[in-house]
Scaffold this active site. Structure first.
Site, PDB file in Angstrom:
ATOM      1  N   GLY A  79       0.796  -1.244   0.000  1.00 52.66           N
ATOM      2  CA  GLY A  79       0.000   0.000   0.000  1.00 52.66           C
ATOM      3  C   GLY A  79       0.820   1.282   0.000  1.00 52.66           C
ATOM      4  N   GLY A  80       2.156   1.169  -0.007  1.00 55.70           N
ATOM      5  CA  GLY A  80       2.978   2.379   0.092  1.00 55.70           C
ATOM      6  C   GLY A  80       3.420   2.951  -1.239  1.00 55.70           C
ATOM      7  N   ARG A  94       7.627  -4.270   2.567  1.00 56.70           N
ATOM      8  CA  ARG A  94       8.903  -4.578   3.226  1.00 56.70           C
ATOM      9  C   ARG A  94       9.592  -3.313   3.739  1.00 56.70           C
ATOM     10  NH1 ARG A  94      11.172  -7.274  -2.074  1.00 56.70           N
ATOM     11  NH2 ARG A  94      10.110  -5.374  -2.759  1.00 56.70           N
ATOM     12  N   ARG A 104       5.808 -13.001   1.917  1.00 53.68           N
ATOM     13  CA  ARG A 104       6.311 -14.373   1.686  1.00 53.68           C
ATOM     14  C   ARG A 104       6.446 -15.164   2.967  1.00 53.68           C
ATOM     15  NH1 ARG A 104      11.240 -12.277  -2.126  1.00 53.68           N
ATOM     16  NH2 ARG A 104      11.200 -10.630  -0.572  1.00 53.68           N
ATOM     17  N   PHE A 163       9.349  -8.928 -13.251  1.00 55.48           N
ATOM     18  CA  PHE A 163      10.288  -8.279 -14.174  1.00 55.48           C
ATOM     19  C   PHE A 163      10.276  -9.057 -15.471  1.00 55.48           C
ATOM     20  CE2 PHE A 163      12.774 -10.973 -11.206  1.00 55.48           C
ATOM     21  CZ  PHE A 163      13.257 -11.922 -12.086  1.00 55.48           C
ATOM     22  N   TYR A 207      -3.224 -11.189 -18.229  1.00 50.76           N
ATOM     23  CA  TYR A 207      -2.520 -12.415 -18.655  1.00 50.76           C
ATOM     24  C   TYR A 207      -2.651 -13.550 -17.632  1.00 50.76           C
ATOM     25  CZ  TYR A 207       1.713 -10.426 -16.295  1.00 50.76           C
ATOM     26  OH  TYR A 207       2.616  -9.876 -15.412  1.00 50.76           O
ATOM     27  N   GLY A 241      -5.295  -3.240 -16.963  1.00 50.39           N
ATOM     28  CA  GLY A 241      -4.388  -3.125 -18.111  1.00 50.39           C
ATOM     29  C   GLY A 241      -3.247  -2.209 -17.719  1.00 50.39           C
ATOM     30  N   PRO A 242      -2.637  -1.484 -18.653  1.00 50.16           N
ATOM     31  CA  PRO A 242      -1.510  -0.623 -18.292  1.00 50.16           C
ATOM     32  C   PRO A 242      -1.911   0.638 -17.516  1.00 50.16           C
ATOM     33  CG  PRO A 242      -1.971  -0.460 -20.652  1.00 50.16           C
ATOM     34  CD  PRO A 242      -2.881  -1.517 -20.109  1.00 50.16           C
TER      35      PRO A 242
END
Ligand code: HXC
Ligand code: NAP
Length: 293
Positions: free
Chosen positions: A23-24, A47, A75, A105, A156, A198-199
């Site tokens: 949320g940052g 984190r 995680r 990435f 996707y 989307g973008p």
């Protein structure tokens, strides 16, 4: 047309407490801002606690609502449980979990180490699982109802995508989790929905998916039938609706907000868009002439 206007009435989320993972920054920060403007208490997690504390101060000043910043790597189940405990201790209850944190990435898959692949799966799929199990079990144990989970996926998630295979694999899992639990946990008063954006330009996504070296070559707006990228407020409006009581009958849905982008890639004849208007008379005549062949 004013598509950046704020959609819901001012007190639409008053009384709700919402956890936004990631949320940052980026879309998580935009959604948090709007939730707070609508009167919600929001717990922002990621984190980087320094970044979260800065955002907390900025948004409390801007909106007058309460924000709690908590460091939590999604995680790690122990960190998620500790974050949940602190959120409950501060606000008494949490009504909504927004699984927004992600890692991604671009890379040819053959260049990925096992750990690189795992890293993305762990943030996106395992992280969503860790948060969903922790919050869901608590809601079941305490018999708290009118709760909901909103997951941010991508288009996707169902088409798959080259060069972001770990992310596509993980988001597909998150979508399956959304639809499965929408049915299984509805009996406990929980709703599960997803948004597939989307973008929407953000620093986090653009640095990793559209680095400077290729940014000029790939204008994402051109891929979109509406010929523009998304505005953060458009996404925030949809997210606010989906976590509000106005969407009480929405469950198990994934809503795409992409200007038609993924369908443009899918439709077999969509490439005919490149044909100039002037050529259509000629093409029509040629096609009609074949009628009796
Ligand atoms: C190949 C890479 C790599 C790269 C990292 N790795 N970057 N491999 N190409 N570009 C490998 C590392 O070498 C390592 O493997 C493993 O991945 C883990 O890397 P770390 O740097 O140790 O991981 P960590 O510090 O946990 O960082 C996670 C991260 C980072 C995902 C790599 O980018 C991050 O923190 N991202 C968070 C924010 C983010 O990604 N936002 C974008 C979301 S956009 P080895 O084997 O060497 O140990 C999004 C949009 C979707 O999801 C749709 C858009 C249209
Ligand atoms: P972003 O700003 O990079 O957001 C990702 C967030 O996740 C960051 O705040 C990051 O914070 C947090 N995060 C990463 N790893 C984490 C971990 N292990 N534990 C906890 N938090 C972690 O990118 P964004 O574009 O806003 O993306 C937000 C969401 O939208 C993601 O789910 C993404 O897949 C989705 N999405 C975005 C687009 C787009 O066009 N932007 C399109 C489709 C889907 P820290 O680094 O501080 O941990």
């Amino acid at each position: 047309m004013n598509y950046t206007a704020k959609m819901l009435r001012n007190d639409a989320l008053k009384g709700k407490t919402i956890v936004v993972t990631g949320g940052g920054s980026g879309l998580g920060k935009s959604m948090t801002t709007y939730f707070m403007e609508l009167g919600a208490n929001v717990i922002i997690t990621s984190r980087n606690i320094e970044k979260l504390e800065r955002v907390k101060t900025e948004l409390e000043t801007k909106t007058g609502s309460k924000c709690l910043a908590l460091a939590c790597d999604v995680r790690n189940i122990e960190e998620v449980e500790a974050m949940h405990e602190k959120a409950i201790k501060t606000f008494g209850k949490v009504d909504v979990l927004l699984n927004n944190a992600a890692g991604n990435f671009i890379s040819p898959t053959e260049r990925l180490s096992a750990n690189a692949f795992d890293t993305i799966i762990d943030i996106v799929l395992k992280g969503t699982k860790n948060c969903t199990l922790t919050f869901g079990k608590h809601w079941i144990d305490t018999k708290q109802t009118n709760t909901s989970v909103l997951n941010i996926v991508t288009t996707y998630a169902w088409t798959g995508s080259a060069y972001v295979v770990p992310s596509a694999t993980a988001k597909a899992g998150v979508l399956a989790m959304t639809r499965s639990l929408a049915v299984e946990w509805a009996k406990y008063g929980m709703r599960f929905n997803a948004i597939a954006p989307g973008p929407f330009p953000t620093k986090g996504a653009w640095d990793r998916l559209l680095p400077e070296d290729i940014r000029d070559k790939f204008d994402l707006a051109k891929k979109v039938p509406l010929k523009r990228v998304g505005e953060h407020q458009e996404l925030s409006n949809l997210a606010a609706y989906l976590v509000s009581d106005f969407s009480a009958y929405m469950n198990g849905e994934v809503i795409t907000i992409d200007g038609g982008e993924w369908l443009k890639g899918a439709g077999q004849m969509n490439l005919l868009e490149q044909i100039p208007e002037t050529l259509w008379d000629q093409l029509e005549a040629a096609i009609r002439s074949k009628k009796r062949n």
